[in-house]
Write an enzyme that holds these catalytic residues in place. Sequence first.
Site, PDB file in Angstrom:
ATOM      1  N   GLU A 237     -48.181  35.088 -71.266  1.00 49.71           N
ATOM      2  CA  GLU A 237     -47.690  36.087 -72.239  1.00 49.71           C
ATOM      3  C   GLU A 237     -46.923  36.988 -71.514  1.00 49.71           C
ATOM      4  O   GLU A 237     -46.788  37.353 -70.385  1.00 49.71           O
ATOM      5  CB  GLU A 237     -48.906  36.890 -73.086  1.00 49.71           C
TER       6      GLU A 237
ATOM      7  N   SER B 269     -25.030  20.340 -68.513  1.00 50.74           N
ATOM      8  CA  SER B 269     -26.443  20.341 -68.691  1.00 50.74           C
ATOM      9  C   SER B 269     -27.090  19.479 -67.687  1.00 50.74           C
ATOM     10  O   SER B 269     -27.396  19.666 -66.434  1.00 50.74           O
ATOM     11  CB  SER B 269     -26.998  20.331 -70.027  1.00 50.74           C
TER      12      SER B 269
ATOM     13  N   LYS C 156     -16.203  10.850 -77.603  1.00 54.38           N
ATOM     14  CA  LYS C 156     -17.373  10.362 -77.037  1.00 54.38           C
ATOM     15  C   LYS C 156     -18.513  10.171 -78.034  1.00 54.38           C
ATOM     16  O   LYS C 156     -18.592  10.860 -79.108  1.00 54.38           O
ATOM     17  CB  LYS C 156     -17.987  11.783 -76.314  1.00 54.38           C
TER      18      LYS C 156
ATOM     19  N   ASP D 190     -14.905  15.243 -75.126  1.00 58.94           N
ATOM     20  CA  ASP D 190     -15.338  14.880 -76.342  1.00 58.94           C
ATOM     21  C   ASP D 190     -14.464  15.661 -77.504  1.00 58.94           C
ATOM     22  O   ASP D 190     -13.891  16.867 -77.139  1.00 58.94           O
ATOM     23  CB  ASP D 190     -16.699  15.078 -76.478  1.00 58.94           C
TER      24      ASP D 190
HETATM   25  C1  R5P Z   1     -21.497  18.589 -75.945  1.00 59.21           C
HETATM   26  O1  R5P Z   1     -21.046  18.355 -77.232  1.00 59.21           O
HETATM   27  C2  R5P Z   1     -20.899  19.537 -74.964  1.00 59.21           C
HETATM   28  O2  R5P Z   1     -19.718  20.030 -75.109  1.00 59.21           O
HETATM   29  C3  R5P Z   1     -21.426  19.310 -73.713  1.00 59.21           C
HETATM   30  O3  R5P Z   1     -20.251  18.084 -73.129  1.00 59.21           O
HETATM   31  C4  R5P Z   1     -22.543  18.519 -73.391  1.00 59.21           C
HETATM   32  O4  R5P Z   1     -23.460  19.477 -73.876  1.00 59.21           O
HETATM   33  C5  R5P Z   1     -22.922  18.573 -71.847  1.00 59.21           C
HETATM   34  O5  R5P Z   1     -24.223  18.274 -71.738  1.00 59.21           O
HETATM   35  P1  R5P Z   1     -24.643  17.070 -70.770  1.00 59.21           P
HETATM   36  O6  R5P Z   1     -24.245  17.528 -69.303  1.00 59.21           O
HETATM   37  O7  R5P Z   1     -26.058  17.105 -70.578  1.00 59.21           O
HETATM   38  O8  R5P Z   1     -24.275  15.824 -70.943  1.00 59.21           O
END
Ligand code: R5P
Length: 292
Positions: free
Chosen positions: A36, A221, A190, A167
């Site tokens: 917590e 990420s 993408k 993308d």
């Molecule tokens: C997606 O729409 C975002 O603009 C990034 O391209 C995406 O979130 C990147 O995530 P990851 O590094 O996991 O591919």
Amino acid sequence: MLIIGCSKAQKLAKRVARKLKVEYSKLIVRKFPDNEIYVRFDKNIKNKDIVLIQSFYNNVNDALIETIFAAYTAKDLKAKNVTLVATYFPYFRQDKRFNYGEAVSIEVITKVLCKCLDKIIIINPHLHRKNSLKEVFNIKVKELSANGLIAEYIKKKFKNRVIVGPDRESYRWAERVARIINGDFVILKKKRISAYNVKLSFNKKIDLKNKDIVIVDDIVSTGTTLLKTIKFLRKHKVGRIDCICVHGIFVNNTLKKLEKYCRLISTNTIPNKRSKIDVTNLIAETLISKTI
Ligand code: R5P
């Protein structure tokens, strides 16, 4: 104004307070043995304009609970105004019910936060299917963009680069950065198959052979998007590839994995060893402007 450094953004919050020459205090946050969370303000906040500065990475959900506790308590203790500056705000990618039964996470979180905040300021929110923050928050909102800072960095460090957005939604950062520096750009198409698998193609006819590239994305990420983009570009025999992102989440060992393929730079909305672009002034200028 009293700037409060929440647990994920203390260094940045301190810098903002120093820049504005206003009072700074660190939010006291502890964890009980059962996980917590305990939150306490160290200063009297009655009748003050409280600015909570927070980011949401690593333990995102702990950071959310901490922020909700802090914002609610600030209201409860009669702060005059409570503003949250979220340098990176999470859950924007779950902005719709893709499959029956799913939580639309961003809606749940924003509804809770709206109950205890007067204003929210977010740097490059991942607005994908939403056009504006006003569609998700019913309080005062301000969207900040690090595009100008990224463009400045590119101008200073690189010459004759083609900007690539990985993308469709990246036109909000890649295309805009390219327009600021007056450079060439291409936005890829993408198709996401899963968290770790995406398919790419060009959206227009373009010859990138031997051209040096800067990939600009909002979030890195897992690095899947970036890695696929690099591999795709290499098939087209491009020259050197650098990548700049706003929010370097870099889960697990993503940074190490990616550094084998390109040089990476991020802003410090999420602190990491590649965060070279500082957003302190962007936040400070907004807090003293009359635009929110
Ligand atoms: C997606 O729409 C975002 O603009 C990034 O391209 C995406 O979130 C990147 O995530 P990851 O590094 O996991 O591919």
